[in-house]
Design a protein around this motif. Structure first.
Motif, PDB file in Angstrom:
ATOM      1  N   SER A  24       0.814  -1.211   0.000  1.00  0.00           N
ATOM      2  CA  SER A  24       0.000   0.000   0.000  1.00  0.00           C
ATOM      3  C   SER A  24       0.849   1.263   0.000  1.00  0.00           C
ATOM      4  CB  SER A  24      -0.930   0.007   1.206  1.00  0.00           C
ATOM      5  OG  SER A  24      -0.179  -0.097   2.404  1.00  0.00           O
ATOM      6  N   GLU A  25       2.111   1.145   0.448  1.00  0.00           N
ATOM      7  CA  GLU A  25       2.953   2.341   0.589  1.00  0.00           C
ATOM      8  C   GLU A  25       3.862   2.557  -0.598  1.00  0.00           C
ATOM      9  OE1 GLU A  25       1.830   0.653   4.445  1.00  0.00           O
ATOM     10  OE2 GLU A  25       3.053  -0.168   2.850  1.00  0.00           O
ATOM     11  N   TYR A  26       3.837   1.643  -1.517  1.00  0.00           N
ATOM     12  CA  TYR A  26       4.763   1.727  -2.635  1.00  0.00           C
ATOM     13  C   TYR A  26       4.071   1.247  -3.894  1.00  0.00           C
ATOM     14  CZ  TYR A  26       8.836   0.888  -5.571  1.00  0.00           C
ATOM     15  OH  TYR A  26       9.737   0.908  -6.596  1.00  0.00           O
ATOM     16  N   THR A  27       4.396   1.849  -5.006  1.00  0.00           N
ATOM     17  CA  THR A  27       3.846   1.440  -6.296  1.00  0.00           C
ATOM     18  C   THR A  27       4.913   0.711  -7.085  1.00  0.00           C
ATOM     19  OG1 THR A  27       2.345   3.339  -6.347  1.00  0.00           O
ATOM     20  CG2 THR A  27       2.788   2.221  -8.433  1.00  0.00           C
ATOM     21  N   PHE A  28       4.622  -0.529  -7.437  1.00  0.00           N
ATOM     22  CA  PHE A  28       5.566  -1.315  -8.226  1.00  0.00           C
ATOM     23  C   PHE A  28       5.859  -0.615  -9.546  1.00  0.00           C
ATOM     24  CE2 PHE A  28       5.746  -4.352  -5.171  1.00  0.00           C
ATOM     25  CZ  PHE A  28       4.711  -5.277  -5.081  1.00  0.00           C
ATOM     26  N   THR A  29       7.124  -0.682  -9.952  1.00  0.00           N
ATOM     27  CA  THR A  29       7.510  -0.115 -11.234  1.00  0.00           C
ATOM     28  C   THR A  29       8.197  -1.193 -12.068  1.00  0.00           C
ATOM     29  OG1 THR A  29       9.745   0.552 -10.651  1.00  0.00           O
ATOM     30  CG2 THR A  29       7.960   2.052 -10.022  1.00  0.00           C
ATOM     31  N   ASN A  30       8.474  -0.874 -13.304  1.00  0.00           N
ATOM     32  CA  ASN A  30       9.163  -1.822 -14.169  1.00  0.00           C
ATOM     33  C   ASN A  30      10.628  -1.973 -13.791  1.00  0.00           C
ATOM     34  OD1 ASN A  30       6.916  -2.487 -15.758  1.00  0.00           O
ATOM     35  ND2 ASN A  30       7.194  -0.664 -17.015  1.00  0.00           N
ATOM     36  N   ASP A  31      11.121  -1.124 -12.927  1.00  0.00           N
ATOM     37  CA  ASP A  31      12.531  -1.191 -12.550  1.00  0.00           C
ATOM     38  C   ASP A  31      12.768  -2.065 -11.325  1.00  0.00           C
ATOM     39  OD1 ASP A  31      12.928   2.284 -13.425  1.00  0.00           O
ATOM     40  OD2 ASP A  31      13.297   0.487 -14.623  1.00  0.00           O
ATOM     41  N   ASP A  32      11.698  -2.546 -10.731  1.00  0.00           N
ATOM     42  CA  ASP A  32      11.835  -3.336  -9.508  1.00  0.00           C
ATOM     43  C   ASP A  32      12.251  -4.763  -9.810  1.00  0.00           C
ATOM     44  OD1 ASP A  32       8.808  -1.833  -8.219  1.00  0.00           O
ATOM     45  OD2 ASP A  32      10.886  -1.150  -8.110  1.00  0.00           O
ATOM     46  N   TYR A  33      12.915  -5.346  -8.851  1.00  0.00           N
ATOM     47  CA  TYR A  33      13.153  -6.787  -8.839  1.00  0.00           C
ATOM     48  C   TYR A  33      12.162  -7.359  -7.826  1.00  0.00           C
ATOM     49  CZ  TYR A  33      17.657  -5.884 -11.100  1.00  0.00           C
ATOM     50  OH  TYR A  33      18.657  -5.483 -11.963  1.00  0.00           O
ATOM     51  N   LEU A  34      11.327  -8.265  -8.275  1.00  0.00           N
ATOM     52  CA  LEU A  34      10.301  -8.847  -7.407  1.00  0.00           C
ATOM     53  C   LEU A  34      10.324 -10.363  -7.516  1.00  0.00           C
ATOM     54  CD1 LEU A  34       7.355  -6.482  -8.385  1.00  0.00           C
ATOM     55  CD2 LEU A  34       8.787  -6.299  -6.356  1.00  0.00           C
ATOM     56  N   GLY A  35       9.886 -11.014  -6.470  1.00  0.00           N
ATOM     57  CA  GLY A  35       9.887 -12.465  -6.566  1.00  0.00           C
ATOM     58  C   GLY A  35       9.139 -13.140  -5.444  1.00  0.00           C
ATOM     59  N   TRP A  36       8.952 -14.433  -5.616  1.00  0.00           N
ATOM     60  CA  TRP A  36       8.397 -15.304  -4.585  1.00  0.00           C
ATOM     61  C   TRP A  36       9.472 -16.309  -4.188  1.00  0.00           C
ATOM     62  CZ3 TRP A  36       3.942 -15.043  -1.920  1.00  0.00           C
ATOM     63  CH2 TRP A  36       2.948 -14.174  -2.406  1.00  0.00           C
ATOM     64  N   PHE A  37       9.593 -16.493  -2.895  1.00  0.00           N
ATOM     65  CA  PHE A  37      10.528 -17.445  -2.321  1.00  0.00           C
ATOM     66  C   PHE A  37       9.745 -18.366  -1.392  1.00  0.00           C
ATOM     67  CE2 PHE A  37      14.757 -15.584  -3.346  1.00  0.00           C
ATOM     68  CZ  PHE A  37      14.290 -14.481  -4.034  1.00  0.00           C
ATOM     69  N   ARG A  38      10.362 -19.478  -1.022  1.00  0.00           N
ATOM     70  CA  ARG A  38       9.689 -20.351  -0.065  1.00  0.00           C
ATOM     71  C   ARG A  38      10.700 -20.946   0.904  1.00  0.00           C
ATOM     72  NH1 ARG A  38       7.951 -25.620  -3.785  1.00  0.00           N
ATOM     73  NH2 ARG A  38       9.954 -26.707  -3.691  1.00  0.00           N
ATOM     74  N   GLN A  39      10.186 -21.321   2.048  1.00  0.00           N
ATOM     75  CA  GLN A  39      11.029 -21.963   3.055  1.00  0.00           C
ATOM     76  C   GLN A  39      10.295 -23.168   3.593  1.00  0.00           C
ATOM     77  OE1 GLN A  39      12.545 -19.287   6.020  1.00  0.00           O
ATOM     78  NE2 GLN A  39      14.045 -20.766   6.728  1.00  0.00           N
ATOM     79  N   ARG A  40      10.804 -24.330   3.256  1.00  0.00           N
ATOM     80  CA  ARG A  40      10.233 -25.563   3.774  1.00  0.00           C
ATOM     81  C   ARG A  40      10.837 -25.850   5.131  1.00  0.00           C
ATOM     82  NH1 ARG A  40      11.252 -29.670  -1.018  1.00  0.00           N
ATOM     83  NH2 ARG A  40      13.227 -28.547  -1.039  1.00  0.00           N
ATOM     84  N   SER A  41      10.140 -26.619   5.918  1.00  0.00           N
ATOM     85  CA  SER A  41      10.566 -26.912   7.280  1.00  0.00           C
ATOM     86  C   SER A  41      11.979 -27.501   7.284  1.00  0.00           C
ATOM     87  CB  SER A  41       9.594 -27.899   7.927  1.00  0.00           C
ATOM     88  OG  SER A  41       9.990 -28.206   9.240  1.00  0.00           O
ATOM     89  N   GLY A  42      12.864 -26.866   8.050  1.00  0.00           N
ATOM     90  CA  GLY A  42      14.230 -27.347   8.158  1.00  0.00           C
ATOM     91  C   GLY A  42      15.139 -26.966   7.016  1.00  0.00           C
ATOM     92  N   ASN A  43      14.640 -26.182   6.069  1.00  0.00           N
ATOM     93  CA  ASN A  43      15.439 -25.800   4.897  1.00  0.00           C
ATOM     94  C   ASN A  43      15.697 -24.296   4.867  1.00  0.00           C
ATOM     95  OD1 ASN A  43      14.763 -28.488   4.324  1.00  0.00           O
ATOM     96  ND2 ASN A  43      14.727 -28.086   2.127  1.00  0.00           N
ATOM     97  N   TRP A  44      16.655 -23.911   4.026  1.00  0.00           N
ATOM     98  CA  TRP A  44      16.903 -22.502   3.788  1.00  0.00           C
ATOM     99  C   TRP A  44      15.797 -21.937   2.897  1.00  0.00           C
ATOM    100  CZ3 TRP A  44      20.577 -20.620   6.732  1.00  0.00           C
ATOM    101  CH2 TRP A  44      21.650 -21.420   7.114  1.00  0.00           C
ATOM    102  N   ARG A  45      15.639 -20.627   2.949  1.00  0.00           N
ATOM    103  CA  ARG A  45      14.705 -19.961   2.062  1.00  0.00           C
ATOM    104  C   ARG A  45      15.270 -20.019   0.645  1.00  0.00           C
ATOM    105  NH1 ARG A  45      12.144 -14.420   4.153  1.00  0.00           N
ATOM    106  NH2 ARG A  45      11.976 -15.826   5.947  1.00  0.00           N
ATOM    107  N   GLU A  46      14.418 -20.394  -0.300  1.00  0.00           N
ATOM    108  CA  GLU A  46      14.888 -20.590  -1.673  1.00  0.00           C
ATOM    109  C   GLU A  46      14.009 -19.842  -2.656  1.00  0.00           C
ATOM    110  OE1 GLU A  46      14.654 -24.801  -2.475  1.00  0.00           O
ATOM    111  OE2 GLU A  46      12.540 -24.907  -1.943  1.00  0.00           O
ATOM    112  N   PRO A  47      14.587 -19.396  -3.767  1.00  0.00           N
ATOM    113  CA  PRO A  47      13.802 -18.703  -4.781  1.00  0.00           C
ATOM    114  C   PRO A  47      12.868 -19.648  -5.528  1.00  0.00           C
ATOM    115  CG  PRO A  47      16.074 -18.923  -5.494  1.00  0.00           C
ATOM    116  CD  PRO A  47      16.013 -19.446  -4.102  1.00  0.00           C
ATOM    117  N   VAL A  48      11.666 -19.177  -5.800  1.00  0.00           N
ATOM    118  CA  VAL A  48      10.683 -19.934  -6.571  1.00  0.00           C
ATOM    119  C   VAL A  48      10.551 -19.322  -7.961  1.00  0.00           C
ATOM    120  CG1 VAL A  48       8.265 -20.616  -6.729  1.00  0.00           C
ATOM    121  CG2 VAL A  48       9.415 -20.622  -4.500  1.00  0.00           C
TER     122      VAL A  48
END
Length: 126
Positions: free
Chosen positions: A25-49
């Motif tokens: 709500s405080e920021y408007t995404f632009t075409n210059d942004d780097y955006l992504g989804w990551f996940r963290q499974r139990s007992g694992n490091w956070r990894e890029p999806v």
């Protein structure tokens, strides 16, 4: 301070689908942004999806190729992850992430990312 808000997690059976959404709500995404989804499974490091870079190039982790689709909607100010053919091993906390300088699929670089949401839980039962 940018706040990323995830939604859409839940419980689903193997083979099912979910759609995750990330908004701010405080920021408007632009075409210059780097955006992504990551996940963290139990007992694992956070990894890029899946990530989208400042040129609009989308990259996926091998384990989701053909099953997940990342989309960025500037008009709605959202970053969505459509997940299909879900497997029990997709069970994890999923996080939205943003950075203004870089974002890669190298999990070693994950801690360098500047902004994170609180996460949304996805549980896939067999």
């Amino acid at each position: 301070q940018v706040q990323l808000l995830e939604s859409g997690g839940g419980s689903v059976q193997s083979g099912g689908s979910l759609r995750l959404s990330c908004a701010t709500s405080e920021y408007t995404f632009t075409n210059d942004d780097y955006l992504g989804w990551f996940r963290q499974r139990s007992g694992n490091w956070r990894e890029p999806v899946a990530i989208i870079d400042h040129k609009g190039i989308i990259r996926y982790a091998d384990f989701v190729k053909g099953r997940f689709t990342l989309s960025k909607d500037i008009a709605k100010n959202t970053l969505d992850l459509q997940m299909s053919s879900l497997k029990p091993e997709d069970t994890a906390m999923y996080y939205c992430a943003a950075d203004w300088e870089r974002m890669t699929m190298n999990p070693v670089r994950t801690p360098e990312i500047g902004y994170w949401g609180q996460g949304t839980q996805v549980t896939v039962s067999s």
